[in-house]
Motif scaffolding. Structure first.
Motif, PDB file in Angstrom:
ATOM      1  N   ASN A   1       0.887   1.188  -5.964  1.00 14.34           N
ATOM      2  CA  ASN A   1      -0.204   0.556  -5.211  1.00 14.34           C
ATOM      3  C   ASN A   1      -1.031   1.547  -4.399  1.00 14.34           C
ATOM      4  O   ASN A   1      -2.025   1.147  -3.777  1.00 14.34           O
ATOM      5  CB  ASN A   1       0.387  -0.492  -4.248  1.00 14.34           C
TER       6      ASN A   1
ATOM      7  N   GLY B   1      -4.583   1.014  -2.601  1.00 14.64           N
ATOM      8  CA  GLY B   1      -4.213   0.500  -1.292  1.00 14.64           C
ATOM      9  C   GLY B   1      -4.367   1.467  -0.139  1.00 14.64           C
ATOM     10  O   GLY B   1      -4.263   1.056   1.020  1.00 14.64           O
TER      11      GLY B   1
ATOM     12  N   PHE C   1       0.807  -1.226   0.000  1.00 18.10           N
ATOM     13  CA  PHE C   1       0.000   0.000   0.000  1.00 18.10           C
ATOM     14  C   PHE C   1       0.841   1.277   0.000  1.00 18.10           C
ATOM     15  O   PHE C   1       0.324   2.358  -0.295  1.00 18.10           O
ATOM     16  CB  PHE C   1      -0.985   0.023   1.170  1.00 18.10           C
TER      17      PHE C   1
END
Length: 361
Positions: free
Chosen positions: A226, A230, A221
């Motif tokens: 991401n 995330g 995350f």
């Protein structure tokens, strides 16, 4: 928002260099602690904080070197006991700004008991818990927050422990302010500011990358690629949206649980997306318990609902007890059972001691 969150402390003009010491910063190259240190040092001038009125207290661990690197007062205490020392500091002088710096091992293992009590008492301080899910200083053993299956020198076959969740632990201990961020997040100074402005114990979990023993454990995350899917950055009064606004968090009223929903054409209200309310403790519990993967990581200020702080109550109680009384130390010492030792008794005791002693060697 409750009036107790209003910052009333006098502002002092400082710059970044006023908060930097002459000590060599000694963490492993690439450690996330460098970013956190710089975020704190950059935030303190924005707060108008006074170095002569600021105290950093730490326990044991990589994160606990912090007081050496901030030009203020500081205590590098013993393992897990930073909250106890910080409580003494704040009660001795409630006007001080007290920051506690700890780690997932220091604050949740040997120090778990102390962390719990400072939170339930609600001492006015900022608690920064660096969570790297590993013991870094003692060379990579698994910690209370290490995930199941973590391989380490102390769990070569993989940890079978169920990990602690710091934010959930803090809420369960009665904390009135919970926030989460990560070491290199640009929003970290905003989170630190919110914690400082909160009157009471402000608990901030900071996900920190241990470059040597648990590298990139939060990459799912924290990495840029991401981040959209995330991360759920919470803002009070704003809908809980992520993935560039295409998804959101809604309440499944039948299951009494949170769920992820798709947002079509920006109609988040029609999708049932929740508007974040920092005073809603029930939703805060659900946010910090969301399993990552099925949900994004909830970041920012999760919960902020202040009540009177511990040192306020202690000062008020002491003032009430002292009302109408004059301080008299001699009277206090002399009350209860007392006796006077005469000069003759002192001489007899000395003679008896001399008679019972052997020859000098």
């Amino acid at each position: 928002m409750n009036d107790m969150t209003t910052l009333t402390k006098p502002r002092v003009e400082t710059v970044l260099k006023d908060w930097e010491t002459d000590q060599e910063v000694r963490w492993c190259p690439g450690c996330g602690d460098y970013a956190i240190l710089k975020a704190v040092q950059r935030t303190l001038p924005q707060l108008g904080a006074d170095p002569k009125n600021t105290v950093f207290v730490s326990g044991i661990g990589c994160s606990s070197r912090f007081p050496y690197y901030v030009e203020s007062y500081g205590f590098h205490t013993i393992h897990g006991r930073a909250p106890a020392v910080a409580t003494g500091v704040k009660l001795a002088n409630p006007e001080l700004d007290v920051w506690i710096v700890t780690g997932d091992g220091d604050g949740l293992s040997i120090g778990g008991n102390h962390t719990m009590h400072i939170l339930r008492r609600n001492l006015d301080c900022q608690i920064l818990l660096f969570n790297n899910e590993i013991y870094g200083l003692t060379k990579g053993q698994y910690s209370p927050t290490s995930r199941e299956g973590t391989r380490s020198p102390s769990t070569p076959a993989g940890s079978i422990d169920h990990p602690a969740k710091p934010a959930a632990f803090a809420l369960g201990s009665g904390a009135r302010f919970i926030a989460r961020a990560y070491d290199v997040a640009r929003q970290l100074p905003d989170v630190l500011t919110a914690a400082y402005n909160h009157k009471g114990a402000a608990f901030v979990e900071i996900f920190q990358n241990c470059i040597v023993y648990n590298k990139d454990v939060f990459a799912d995350f924290t990495e840029k690629k991401n981040a959209d899917d995330g991360q759920l950055w919470l803002e009070n009064g704003r809908p809980m949206l992520f993935s560039k606004g295409s998804k959101g968090i809604a309440l499944d009223r039948e299951a009494l649980a949170l769920k992820v929903v798709d947002v079509v054409d920006g109609d988040w209200a029609g999708a049932g997306v929740i508007v974040h309310d920092v005073t809603n403790r029930s939703v805060a519990h659900m946010l910090v318990e969301m399993p990552f993967g099925a949900f994004p990581m909830a970041l920012g200020v999760v919960y902020d609902d202040p009540i009177a702080s511990f040192e306020q109550a202690v000062v008020a109680q002491n003032a009430q007890l002292a009302k109408g009384k004059m301080p008299d130390l001699q009277k206090l010492v002399g009350q209860g059972q007392t006796w006077t030792v005469s000069a003759r008794e002192e001489t007899d005791a000395a003679d008896a001691g001399s008679a019972g002693s052997g020859p000098e060697l």
